[in-house]
Design a protein around this motif. Structure first.
Motif, PDB file in Angstrom:
ATOM      1  N   MET A 194       0.825  -1.202   0.000  1.00  0.00           N
ATOM      2  CA  MET A 194       0.000   0.000   0.000  1.00  0.00           C
ATOM      3  C   MET A 194       0.860   1.251   0.000  1.00  0.00           C
ATOM      4  O   MET A 194       0.582   2.218  -0.714  1.00  0.00           O
ATOM      5  CB  MET A 194      -0.928  -0.012   1.219  1.00  0.00           C
ATOM      6  CG  MET A 194      -1.756   1.275   1.381  1.00  0.00           C
ATOM      7  SD  MET A 194      -2.785   1.661  -0.069  1.00  0.00           S
ATOM      8  CE  MET A 194      -4.055   0.404   0.133  1.00  0.00           C
ATOM      9  N   SER A 195       1.935   1.236   0.791  1.00  0.00           N
ATOM     10  CA  SER A 195       2.813   2.397   0.868  1.00  0.00           C
ATOM     11  C   SER A 195       3.476   2.690  -0.476  1.00  0.00           C
ATOM     12  O   SER A 195       3.606   3.841  -0.881  1.00  0.00           O
ATOM     13  CB  SER A 195       3.877   2.185   1.939  1.00  0.00           C
ATOM     14  OG  SER A 195       3.291   2.085   3.205  1.00  0.00           O
ATOM     15  N   LEU A 196       3.888   1.634  -1.183  1.00  0.00           N
ATOM     16  CA  LEU A 196       4.526   1.824  -2.480  1.00  0.00           C
ATOM     17  C   LEU A 196       3.563   2.444  -3.483  1.00  0.00           C
ATOM     18  O   LEU A 196       3.958   3.277  -4.315  1.00  0.00           O
ATOM     19  CB  LEU A 196       5.065   0.493  -3.002  1.00  0.00           C
ATOM     20  CG  LEU A 196       6.231  -0.107  -2.218  1.00  0.00           C
ATOM     21  CD1 LEU A 196       6.559  -1.503  -2.729  1.00  0.00           C
ATOM     22  CD2 LEU A 196       7.448   0.795  -2.311  1.00  0.00           C
ATOM     23  N   LEU A 197       2.294   2.064  -3.394  1.00  0.00           N
ATOM     24  CA  LEU A 197       1.283   2.681  -4.248  1.00  0.00           C
ATOM     25  C   LEU A 197       1.125   4.159  -3.913  1.00  0.00           C
ATOM     26  O   LEU A 197       1.039   5.015  -4.809  1.00  0.00           O
ATOM     27  CB  LEU A 197      -0.052   1.949  -4.090  1.00  0.00           C
ATOM     28  CG  LEU A 197      -1.231   2.507  -4.905  1.00  0.00           C
ATOM     29  CD1 LEU A 197      -0.923   2.441  -6.398  1.00  0.00           C
ATOM     30  CD2 LEU A 197      -2.510   1.741  -4.580  1.00  0.00           C
ATOM     31  N   ALA A 200       4.252   6.047  -5.207  1.00  0.00           N
ATOM     32  CA  ALA A 200       4.253   6.221  -6.669  1.00  0.00           C
ATOM     33  C   ALA A 200       3.266   7.309  -7.083  1.00  0.00           C
ATOM     34  O   ALA A 200       3.585   8.159  -7.928  1.00  0.00           O
ATOM     35  CB  ALA A 200       3.902   4.894  -7.344  1.00  0.00           C
ATOM     36  N   THR A 201       2.083   7.304  -6.487  1.00  0.00           N
ATOM     37  CA  THR A 201       1.067   8.302  -6.841  1.00  0.00           C
ATOM     38  C   THR A 201       1.507   9.692  -6.408  1.00  0.00           C
ATOM     39  O   THR A 201       1.366  10.670  -7.165  1.00  0.00           O
ATOM     40  CB  THR A 201      -0.283   7.952  -6.182  1.00  0.00           C
ATOM     41  OG1 THR A 201      -0.618   6.597  -6.471  1.00  0.00           O
ATOM     42  CG2 THR A 201      -1.376   8.868  -6.693  1.00  0.00           C
ATOM     43  N   THR A 202       2.050   9.786  -5.200  1.00  0.00           N
ATOM     44  CA  THR A 202       2.525  11.090  -4.717  1.00  0.00           C
ATOM     45  C   THR A 202       3.668  11.601  -5.579  1.00  0.00           C
ATOM     46  O   THR A 202       3.745  12.801  -5.885  1.00  0.00           O
ATOM     47  CB  THR A 202       2.998  10.973  -3.250  1.00  0.00           C
ATOM     48  OG1 THR A 202       1.969  10.384  -2.454  1.00  0.00           O
ATOM     49  CG2 THR A 202       3.333  12.341  -2.682  1.00  0.00           C
ATOM     50  N   PHE A 232      -2.800  14.876   1.042  1.00  0.00           N
ATOM     51  CA  PHE A 232      -3.591  13.760   1.552  1.00  0.00           C
ATOM     52  C   PHE A 232      -2.790  12.453   1.519  1.00  0.00           C
ATOM     53  O   PHE A 232      -2.759  11.703   2.500  1.00  0.00           O
ATOM     54  CB  PHE A 232      -4.874  13.612   0.734  1.00  0.00           C
ATOM     55  CG  PHE A 232      -5.673  12.385   1.075  1.00  0.00           C
ATOM     56  CD1 PHE A 232      -6.429  12.325   2.235  1.00  0.00           C
ATOM     57  CD2 PHE A 232      -5.661  11.284   0.228  1.00  0.00           C
ATOM     58  CE1 PHE A 232      -7.156  11.187   2.557  1.00  0.00           C
ATOM     59  CE2 PHE A 232      -6.393  10.139   0.536  1.00  0.00           C
ATOM     60  CZ  PHE A 232      -7.142  10.097   1.704  1.00  0.00           C
ATOM     61  N   LEU A 233      -2.130  12.195   0.398  1.00  0.00           N
ATOM     62  CA  LEU A 233      -1.378  10.947   0.257  1.00  0.00           C
ATOM     63  C   LEU A 233      -0.180  10.898   1.196  1.00  0.00           C
ATOM     64  O   LEU A 233       0.143   9.839   1.753  1.00  0.00           O
ATOM     65  CB  LEU A 233      -0.918  10.786  -1.193  1.00  0.00           C
ATOM     66  CG  LEU A 233      -2.040  10.597  -2.224  1.00  0.00           C
ATOM     67  CD1 LEU A 233      -1.462  10.597  -3.635  1.00  0.00           C
ATOM     68  CD2 LEU A 233      -2.811   9.310  -1.962  1.00  0.00           C
ATOM     69  N   TYR A 249       2.389   8.735   6.047  1.00  0.00           N
ATOM     70  CA  TYR A 249       2.937   8.945   7.386  1.00  0.00           C
ATOM     71  C   TYR A 249       2.223   8.066   8.415  1.00  0.00           C
ATOM     72  O   TYR A 249       2.867   7.437   9.257  1.00  0.00           O
ATOM     73  CB  TYR A 249       2.815  10.417   7.767  1.00  0.00           C
ATOM     74  CG  TYR A 249       3.079  10.680   9.234  1.00  0.00           C
ATOM     75  CD1 TYR A 249       4.373  10.658   9.744  1.00  0.00           C
ATOM     76  CD2 TYR A 249       2.023  10.939  10.105  1.00  0.00           C
ATOM     77  CE1 TYR A 249       4.614  10.891  11.093  1.00  0.00           C
ATOM     78  CE2 TYR A 249       2.251  11.173  11.454  1.00  0.00           C
ATOM     79  CZ  TYR A 249       3.547  11.152  11.938  1.00  0.00           C
ATOM     80  OH  TYR A 249       3.775  11.375  13.286  1.00  0.00           O
ATOM     81  N   LYS A 250       0.910   8.001   8.336  1.00  0.00           N
ATOM     82  CA  LYS A 250       0.135   7.221   9.301  1.00  0.00           C
ATOM     83  C   LYS A 250       0.451   5.725   9.186  1.00  0.00           C
ATOM     84  O   LYS A 250       0.504   5.018  10.188  1.00  0.00           O
ATOM     85  CB  LYS A 250      -1.364   7.450   9.091  1.00  0.00           C
ATOM     86  CG  LYS A 250      -1.826   8.871   9.362  1.00  0.00           C
ATOM     87  CD  LYS A 250      -1.649   9.266  10.824  1.00  0.00           C
ATOM     88  CE  LYS A 250      -2.657   8.585  11.720  1.00  0.00           C
ATOM     89  NZ  LYS A 250      -2.554   9.051  13.113  1.00  0.00           N
ATOM     90  N   ILE A 251       0.666   5.251   7.962  1.00  0.00           N
ATOM     91  CA  ILE A 251       0.935   3.827   7.756  1.00  0.00           C
ATOM     92  C   ILE A 251       2.353   3.442   8.160  1.00  0.00           C
ATOM     93  O   ILE A 251       2.581   2.400   8.777  1.00  0.00           O
ATOM     94  CB  ILE A 251       0.698   3.455   6.271  1.00  0.00           C
ATOM     95  CG1 ILE A 251      -0.796   3.579   5.926  1.00  0.00           C
ATOM     96  CG2 ILE A 251       1.195   2.042   5.979  1.00  0.00           C
ATOM     97  CD1 ILE A 251      -1.079   3.405   4.447  1.00  0.00           C
TER      98      ILE A 251
END
Length: 459
Positions: A10-13, A16-18, A46-47, A52-54
């Motif tokens: 999930m973090s890698l997604l 990549a989007t950010t 937002f991303l 950060y939270k994850i």
């Protein structure tokens, strides 16, 4: 490696989007395209928060991502501010052996005597308003500009890269000393990423080359040394932050409570108060002497006149994204029939000074935590009563806030992007409705945190 990808899928997604948002921001954005600007900024904000939270328990993973996001901007030309053209101009003047405090760019261009490469391009880039005023950047800031002038004296892109690398290096320093200070104060070390991963910091400092990030580095280093009881070194490094930007000078009165009422001195020992006073005087003397030595090589009557005249413009001529000042200005139009900025620009700083005096005299800042909170409130007051609040001014407040439980600066670091609505395809025109919305929300969050019974920190 497979396990790594499974753990961080999930973090890698998110990364990549950010990264796509940042790349588009850096290389495919015009400042006047406000809808696109706010869309990219909101998405990155937002991303980054989700990331950060994850991953906040994975310190070095987030550190690498913070560096990666900055690296995306390496070859990009700043697109939200043209101040960097003046930075390059000043740096090349110094590299060529000229004192930038004594020459107006517009005069050198008119006379055809500019002693630097690409003078016309730099002049056009900085704009007529900037070029008509003497430089107001302190000596240590000018020294950094001169490095770009010496290394890339004939390439604007090369100069941008040099300046950007300096700012990124300062952020690495913030990571190092900020983490150590958080650990000293027994706060989560992951809080440093509320600063380093914040799109506001990445875009305004790394992206648009504002040197508030270097000032923040010296300030955090100074606070860390103070926590270590190394107050002499702290004073020297604090002076370096002043030699980058003058604004840390406003914090000096707040050190009164720290040295006089410092916890270890509250032991009913008759010499403790005298010892605290001696340290305070020593701290002020070291800061004053270091700052004076920094200005000494360029000191002259002409420098003082030019420098102070330019500083005065910020209080009596320029206005942007202000809060209380715009209310005062409106009242002035109703009563006087004209813009009273020259009067308001002299009076409003006195309000800030009064509040700083109150924070110093009536609040016992007898620990570093309380001192930092007082600094945060003092600088917030400065911003609230300023005639000009450019977005990058918030950097110092955002850094101070990570050592407290106050969150209103995080909210403000998102909302401040609304100020860019002033830059339209048809020229500069502030949208005061958006300015009002920005401050209405900031004041509401600030007021709730300050006065709510559920506030997280005693004042």
């Amino acid at each position: 490696m497979k396990k790594f990808f499974q753990l961080h899928k999930m973090s890698l997604l998110l990364i990549a989007t950010t990264a796509v948002f940042y790349f588009s921001f850096a290389y495919d954005l015009e400042r006047s395209d406000f809808i696109k600007l706010i869309g990219l900024y909101s998405g990155a904000f937002f991303l980054s928060w989700k990331l950060y939270k994850i991953e906040k328990v994975n310190f070095w993973f987030l550190a690498g991502i913070a560096l990666l996001f900055r690296a995306l901007f390496i070859g990009a030309m700043p697109n939200l501010s043209q101040d960097f053209y003046r930075f390059i101009w000043d740096g090349r003047m110094i590299a060529a052996g000229f004192n930038p405090y004594l020459y107006l760019p517009e005069n050198l261009i008119e006379l055809g005597t500019a002693p630097i490469a690409q003078a016309k391009e730099l002049f056009n880039g900085m704009g007529a308003l900037n070029a008509s005023h003497y430089t107001n950047y302190p000596p240590l800031n000018q020294l950094l500009f001169s490095l770009a002038g010496a290394v890339a004296g004939k390439s604007i892109v090369g100069s941008v890269i040099v300046l950007r690398m300096l700012i990124i290096a300062a952020d690495i320093g913030v990571l190092y000393f900020g983490r150590k200070l958080l650990m000293e104060l027994k706060l989560p070390e992951s809080r440093i990423f509320l600063y380093l991963l914040n799109p506001f910091i990445i875009i305004e400092l790394t992206g648009n080359l504002h040197f508030e990030g270097v000032m923040v580095f010296f300030l955090v280093w100074s606070l860390y040394l103070l926590q270590q009881k190394k107050w002499i070194g702290s004073a020297i490094i604090f002076a370096c932050s002043v030699l980058l930007k003058l604004v840390p000078l406003m914090f000096l009165p707040l050190f009164f409570g720290y040295f006089i009422y410092e916890r270890k001195n509250i032991q009913n020992k008759p010499n403790d108060a005298k010892l605290g006073l001696a340290k305070l005087v020593g701290f002020y003397l070291i800061v004053g002497i270091t700052v004076a030595l920094g200005f000494l090589p360029i000191l002259s009557g002409a420098f003082i006149e030019n420098f102070m005249a330019t500083i005065g413009l910020w209080f009596q001529k320029f206005e942007f994204n202000a809060s209380f000042y715009y209310v005062v200005r409106w009242v002035g139009f109703q009563v006087k029939g004209y813009n009273i900025i020259e009067t308001a620009g002299k009076v409003l700083p006195l309000v800030t000074i009064t509040m700083l005096a109150g924070l110093s005299l009536f609040r016992k800042n007898n620990s570093l935590e309380k001192l930092i909170t007082a600094m945060l409130f003092g600088f917030t007051a400065y911003l609230f009563f300023s005639t000009t609040v450019h977005p990058w001014y918030l950097a110092i407040s955002l850094m101070l806030s990570i050592f407290t439980n106050y969150k209103y600066i995080y909210v403000w670091s998102f909302l401040v992007i609304l100020s860019y609505s002033a830059y339209t395809a048809h020229g500069f025109q502030e949208n005061l409705w958006l300015v009002a919305l920005e401050y209405l929300i900031v004041f509401s969050v600030f007021g709730w945190e300050l006065f709510s019974r559920k506030k997280l920190e005693k004042i």
